[in-house]
Design an enzyme around this catalytic site. Structure first.
Site, PDB file in Angstrom:
ATOM      1  N   CYS A 199      39.840  42.627  33.418  1.00  0.00           N
ATOM      2  CA  CYS A 199      39.927  43.456  34.633  1.00  0.00           C
ATOM      3  C   CYS A 199      40.476  44.837  34.312  1.00  0.00           C
ATOM      4  CB  CYS A 199      40.789  42.760  35.668  1.00  0.00           C
ATOM      5  SG  CYS A 199      42.384  42.269  35.034  1.00  0.00           S
ATOM      6  N   GLU A 207      31.694  48.219  37.720  1.00  0.00           N
ATOM      7  CA  GLU A 207      32.380  47.352  36.765  1.00  0.00           C
ATOM      8  C   GLU A 207      31.331  46.467  36.095  1.00  0.00           C
ATOM      9  OE1 GLU A 207      34.738  44.019  38.141  1.00  0.00           O
ATOM     10  OE2 GLU A 207      36.230  44.435  36.600  1.00  0.00           O
ATOM     11  N   GLU A 213      43.954  40.261  43.410  1.00  0.00           N
ATOM     12  CA  GLU A 213      43.886  40.963  42.115  1.00  0.00           C
ATOM     13  C   GLU A 213      42.412  41.079  41.777  1.00  0.00           C
ATOM     14  OE1 GLU A 213      46.177  42.313  40.402  1.00  0.00           O
ATOM     15  OE2 GLU A 213      47.947  41.520  41.395  1.00  0.00           O
TER      16      GLU A 213
HETATM   17  P1  NDP Z   1      34.358  36.011  41.340  1.00  0.00           P
HETATM   18  O1  NDP Z   1      34.909  36.868  42.412  1.00  0.00           O
HETATM   19  O2  NDP Z   1      32.906  35.700  41.337  1.00  0.00           O
HETATM   20  O3  NDP Z   1      35.103  34.601  41.283  1.00  0.00           O
HETATM   21  C1  NDP Z   1      36.507  34.485  41.297  1.00  0.00           C
HETATM   22  C2  NDP Z   1      36.907  33.119  41.796  1.00  0.00           C
HETATM   23  O4  NDP Z   1      36.550  33.007  43.179  1.00  0.00           O
HETATM   24  C3  NDP Z   1      36.179  31.975  41.091  1.00  0.00           C
HETATM   25  O5  NDP Z   1      37.054  30.867  40.970  1.00  0.00           O
HETATM   26  C4  NDP Z   1      35.058  31.671  42.052  1.00  0.00           C
HETATM   27  O6  NDP Z   1      34.567  30.370  41.902  1.00  0.00           O
HETATM   28  C5  NDP Z   1      35.766  31.839  43.378  1.00  0.00           C
HETATM   29  N1  NDP Z   1      34.872  32.025  44.519  1.00  0.00           N
HETATM   30  C6  NDP Z   1      33.579  32.417  44.532  1.00  0.00           C
HETATM   31  N2  NDP Z   1      33.118  32.459  45.804  1.00  0.00           N
HETATM   32  C7  NDP Z   1      34.139  32.085  46.607  1.00  0.00           C
HETATM   33  C8  NDP Z   1      34.293  31.947  48.015  1.00  0.00           C
HETATM   34  N3  NDP Z   1      33.282  32.179  48.863  1.00  0.00           N
HETATM   35  N4  NDP Z   1      35.486  31.560  48.498  1.00  0.00           N
HETATM   36  C9  NDP Z   1      36.524  31.329  47.650  1.00  0.00           C
HETATM   37  N5  NDP Z   1      36.434  31.429  46.310  1.00  0.00           N
HETATM   38  C10 NDP Z   1      35.264  31.814  45.789  1.00  0.00           C
HETATM   39  O7  NDP Z   1      34.781  36.708  39.989  1.00  0.00           O
HETATM   40  P2  NDP Z   1      34.222  36.458  38.548  1.00  0.00           P
HETATM   41  O8  NDP Z   1      34.330  35.034  38.190  1.00  0.00           O
HETATM   42  O9  NDP Z   1      32.936  37.145  38.391  1.00  0.00           O
HETATM   43  O10 NDP Z   1      35.369  37.223  37.710  1.00  0.00           O
HETATM   44  C11 NDP Z   1      35.288  38.523  37.391  1.00  0.00           C
HETATM   45  C12 NDP Z   1      36.046  39.400  38.372  1.00  0.00           C
HETATM   46  O11 NDP Z   1      37.432  39.087  38.376  1.00  0.00           O
HETATM   47  C13 NDP Z   1      35.951  40.850  37.936  1.00  0.00           C
HETATM   48  O12 NDP Z   1      35.746  41.685  39.035  1.00  0.00           O
HETATM   49  C14 NDP Z   1      37.325  41.085  37.315  1.00  0.00           C
HETATM   50  O13 NDP Z   1      37.699  42.429  37.248  1.00  0.00           O
HETATM   51  C15 NDP Z   1      38.191  40.281  38.206  1.00  0.00           C
HETATM   52  N6  NDP Z   1      39.481  40.039  37.565  1.00  0.00           N
HETATM   53  C16 NDP Z   1      40.609  40.654  38.058  1.00  0.00           C
HETATM   54  C17 NDP Z   1      41.835  40.498  37.428  1.00  0.00           C
HETATM   55  C18 NDP Z   1      43.083  41.119  37.974  1.00  0.00           C
HETATM   56  O14 NDP Z   1      44.174  40.638  37.637  1.00  0.00           O
HETATM   57  N7  NDP Z   1      43.012  42.174  38.751  1.00  0.00           N
HETATM   58  C19 NDP Z   1      41.948  39.703  36.215  1.00  0.00           C
HETATM   59  C20 NDP Z   1      40.721  39.094  35.789  1.00  0.00           C
HETATM   60  C21 NDP Z   1      39.537  39.279  36.454  1.00  0.00           C
HETATM   61  P3  NDP Z   1      33.355  30.080  40.916  1.00  0.00           P
HETATM   62  O15 NDP Z   1      33.573  30.865  39.664  1.00  0.00           O
HETATM   63  O16 NDP Z   1      33.506  28.634  40.703  1.00  0.00           O
HETATM   64  O17 NDP Z   1      32.132  30.525  41.658  1.00  0.00           O
END
Ligand code: NDP
Length: 487
Positions: free
Chosen positions: A282, A379, A248
């Site tokens: 999102c 975005e 997602e």
């Molecule tokens: P990220 O992609 O940076 O992070 C998402 C999650 O992935 C966090 O828990 C992060 O950990 C973790 N993560 C980061 N690097 C890795 C890795 N190498 N391997 C595994 N996990 C990892 O997203 P954001 O936190 O910036 O969130 C915003 C994004 O999420 C936007 O693009 C938004 O649109 C999307 N989103 C989508 C939704 C949907 O339902 N389609 C709903 C809500 C948001 P950590 O934060 O601890 O680094």
């Protein structure tokens, strides 16, 4: 300073290391969090594997699993005010939003509680004599659920609910940018009486904790919400354990307003679509595509509504737009807005960070007509609306579809036949007609293109956490024929 613990194998502990969490409203440290490193991740996955195959969980009927989920739902509801306050403290999401959202999260658990004993296999009309063949839906295995910081309890519920209903076990990784509500939620899981190891909650940094989790050989399925760049990394990691994935991801959702729309209604929906959750959503309707003949009137309405929004401290019930979650996020928005203005976008309102403590950025509208504006393409995950106009339905569709994303879309028109045409022509997982941001546990949710694959919500989401076992039963009393005797 508040102190939080991780939850592994039914036990709370401090984690291998600790890190500080900032209050986005002040920028000051307010809590200490457990950082899961590779050894913690390994323990959590092994606990989930043990719980999947041994002990009370696999022996439990689906109805009993459902009852546990009902109990969890009741606990979430009873503790909603505390969970909401923690989410607001740790992420800056305003209290009036976290309160409403978390109360509704309980309904997601109830939906999947009721669904647990309605997951069915099927009986096949097989093309062989003396043979009964049927399928069973069995849990896919250990699920790694990874969520970003915005709406953590909600984004976790749409994974945890169907996964537990299907009989899976999980390791949930909360984002390090605001893990408090999920770590607190783990206490409710414990109180509900789930067998140890069924649901483990950790937090830590993406490159270490997230990466170790998504590569772990014990993980069978990764349910991920986040950005597309991280998703690519997650999919690359899943090449090591061959886990299935549901993704997602982000969006750059079009919000299309035709001249025949009820403009007041459309303006209210657009304000909710882009400024709710301070734009950190999102499904934010961040690209306004408005029919040229009503553009000026509609922008005037929007400007008036945007400027009336109350910016304030997130724990105040009267606040309508709070701070962004991180300083990093605000800096990113400032950079993209500056580049857009440089490219020729006109600032209708907002456009520069709010002075003072905390990570505040005001509701901003950029008129991007005739401009190649980065704000219209990328975005931003913030309260920034980019506007262009159109003169024909075909042009509106072309503008709406001119993106690699495809999560949500909104169409405002009073012409029913046009609304149906738009539904078919827009490439997005959700089309809202004369409404925006409506969600329900009953309705599937997910995107096209770079907005990901797989769906959350609805019956199908529970099936995604199962795999099919096919059973062949020979019904003849005759001995199995000697394979080397020709007949
Ligand atoms: P990220 O992609 O940076 O992070 C998402 C999650 O992935 C966090 O828990 C992060 O950990 C973790 N993560 C980061 N690097 C890795 C890795 N190498 N391997 C595994 N996990 C990892 O997203 P954001 O936190 O910036 O969130 C915003 C994004 O999420 C936007 O693009 C938004 O649109 C999307 N989103 C989508 C939704 C949907 O339902 N389609 C709903 C809500 C948001 P950590 O934060 O601890 O680094």
């Amino acid at each position: 300073m508040q102190r939080f613990q991780q939850y592994i194998d039914g036990v709370f502990d401090d984690g291998s290391a600790r890190f500080d969490s900032l209050d986005p409203a002040t920028g000051a440290v307010w809590a200490s969090m457990p950082e899961a490193r590779e050894a913690d991740v390994d323990r959590a996955v092994k606990a989930a594997e043990q719980a999947l195959w041994n002990g009370a969980w696999p022996a439990m009927t689906a109805t009993a699993r459902g009852k546990l989920l009902y109990r969890l739902a009741d606990l979430v509801q009873a503790n909603a005010p505390r969970l909401a306050e923690l989410e607001t403290r740790d992420t800056g999401k305003i209290i009036r939003e976290t309160s409403a959202q978390i109360a509704y999260v309980a309904d997601y658990y109830r939906y999947y509680a009721g669904l647990a004993d309605k997951i069915e296999g099927s009986t096949l009309s097989i093309d062989k004599a003396d043979m009964d063949v049927w399928t069973r839906r069995e849990p896919v295995g250990v699920v790694a659920a990874i969520v970003p910081w915005n709406s953590q309890l909600f984004l976790a519920a749409v994974k945890i609910g169907p996964a537990l209903a299907a009989g899976c076990t999980l390791v949930v990784k909360a984002s390090e940018d605001g893990p408090a509500p999920l770590l607190e939620f783990a206490r409710l899981v414990h109180e509900a009486g789930f067998p140890k190891g069924v649901l483990n909650v950790i937090t830590g940094f993406g490159p270490s904790c997230g990466s170790a989790l998504t590569r772990h050989p014990g993980v069978a399925h990764i349910a991920f919400t986040g950005g597309p760049a991280t998703a690519s990394q997650v999919v690359r990691n899943s090449a090591e354990n061959l886990a299935s994935t549901s993704l997602e991801l982000g969006g750059k959702s079009p919000f299309i307003v035709f001249a025949d729309a009820d403009l007041e209604s459309a303006a209210n929906a657009q304000v909710a679509g882009i400024f709710a959750a301070t734009g950190q959503s999102c499904v934010a309707g961040s690209r306004l595509i408005v029919e040229h003949s009503v553009k000026d009137a509609f922008l005037a309405l929007l400007k008036q509504k945007a400027e009336a929004i109350r910016i304030g401290t997130p724990l105040d019930m009267a606040t309508e737009v709070g701070p962004l979650c991180t300083a990093r996020q605000r800096a990113h928005i400032e950079t993209v807005v500056a580049a857009s203005v440089e490219a020729g976008a006109k600032v209708v309102t907002g456009g520069s960070a709010v002075e003072g403590d905390g990570f505040y950025y005001p509701p901003t509208i950029l008129d991007c007509d005739g401009v190649q504006s980065p704000s219209f393409e990328q975005e931003l995950f913030g309260p920034v609306l980019s506007v262009v106009s159109f003169t024909s339905e075909d042009q509106a569709v072309a503008l709406a579809n001119d993106t690699r994303y495809g999560l949500a879309s909104g169409v405002f028109t009073q012409n029913l036949t046009r609304a149906h045409r738009m539904v078919k022509r827009i490439r997005a997982g959700i089309v809202w007609i004369n409404t925006y941001r409506a969600v329900s546990p009953i309705a599937p949710f997910g995107g096209y293109g770079q907005s990901g694959h797989g769906r959350e919500g609805g019956m199908a989401a529970a099936l995604d956490f199962t795999r099919t076992k096919t059973v062949w039963l020979r019904t003849s009393d005759e001995p199995f024929p000697d394979p080397f005797v020709m007949r």
